[in-house]
Design a protein around this motif. Structure first.
Motif, short mmCIF file in Angstrom:
data_model
loop_
_atom_site.label_atom_id
_atom_site.label_comp_id
_atom_site.label_asym_id
_atom_site.label_seq_id
_atom_site.Cartn_x
_atom_site.Cartn_y
_atom_site.Cartn_z
N GLY A 45 48.49 30.70 12.05
CA GLY A 45 49.51 30.88 13.05
C GLY A 45 50.56 29.52 13.05
O GLY A 45 50.55 28.68 12.29
N GLU A 46 51.47 29.56 13.85
CA GLU A 46 52.34 28.45 14.08
C GLU A 46 52.02 27.22 14.76
O GLU A 46 50.89 27.19 15.26
CB GLU A 46 53.74 28.90 14.89
CG GLU A 46 54.30 30.13 14.29
CD GLU A 46 55.69 30.60 15.11
OE1 GLU A 46 56.14 29.84 15.88
OE2 GLU A 46 55.89 31.55 14.95
N ASN B 120 53.21 33.16 17.02
CA ASN B 120 51.97 33.60 16.34
C ASN B 120 50.63 32.50 16.51
O ASN B 120 51.03 31.51 16.09
CB ASN B 120 52.04 33.90 14.84
CG ASN B 120 52.96 35.19 14.70
OD1 ASN B 120 53.00 35.90 15.37
ND2 ASN B 120 53.90 35.02 13.56
N ASP C 221 54.35 31.66 8.79
CA ASP C 221 54.23 30.69 10.17
C ASP C 221 54.43 29.42 9.89
O ASP C 221 54.33 28.42 10.86
CB ASP C 221 52.89 30.99 10.52
CG ASP C 221 52.46 32.45 11.20
OD1 ASP C 221 53.49 33.20 11.52
OD2 ASP C 221 51.35 32.71 10.84
N ILE D 22 50.91 24.96 8.86
CA ILE D 22 50.49 26.04 9.65
C ILE D 22 49.41 25.66 10.28
O ILE D 22 48.63 24.74 10.18
CB ILE D 22 50.38 27.46 8.82
CG1 ILE D 22 49.22 27.28 7.93
CG2 ILE D 22 51.32 27.85 8.32
CD1 ILE D 22 48.57 28.60 7.00
#
Length: 138
Positions: free
Chosen positions: A32-33, A49, A88, A95
């Motif tokens: 995710g981010e 995310n 992401d 990330i």
């Protein structure tokens, strides 16, 4: 009868440990981010995310005998990883990724299997003892 209940709680704990470990392995690449402060004006209508949060099992003795197995978030859980090709990725190419070690998960799954077999052996032995006791003639 108590030995059977204790062994059954051990079987349930082993199944929980195996399920959690399997989830961790299956979601090891769910990234995710990077979590960062986003101004409120920029957050409107934006979906973030999140990386998968690995899970661990906390086992404790039950009051009536046996064990209780409770899933808890693993610590540290996630960390940054360099992957500039990911959707992401931030400006630096980082990330957020789950901190899942496959060797540790393999060992956890093996421990769960051995624990399951040991508790199942207790249940079988208890069943055989009860059968022998009932077959005894006076």
């Amino acid at each position: 009868m108590i030995a059977t209940n204790i062994a059954l709680s051990g079987v349930q704990a082993s199944v929980a440990r195996l399920n959690v470990s399997a989830q961790n392995v299956a979601n090891a690449n769910t990234t995710g981010e990077i979590a960062k402060a986003v101004p409120a004006a920029n957050a409107i209508g934006r979906t973030i995310n999140h990386a998968y949060q690995p899970i661990a099992i906390y086992q404790a003795a039950a009051a009536a005998g046996g064990v209780n197995a409770k899933p808890v978030p693993a610590v540290p859980g996630t960390g940054p990883r360099y992957d500039p090709e990911s959707q992401d990725a931030d400006a630096d190419g980082n990330i957020e990724a789950p901190d899942v070690e496959f060797a540790s998960e393999d060992a956890e799954q093996r421990k769960a299997l051995f624990s399951f077999r040991a508790n199942l052996s207790v249940i079988r032995t208890q069943d055989q003892m009860m059968g022998s006791l009932l077959d005894t003639r006076v």
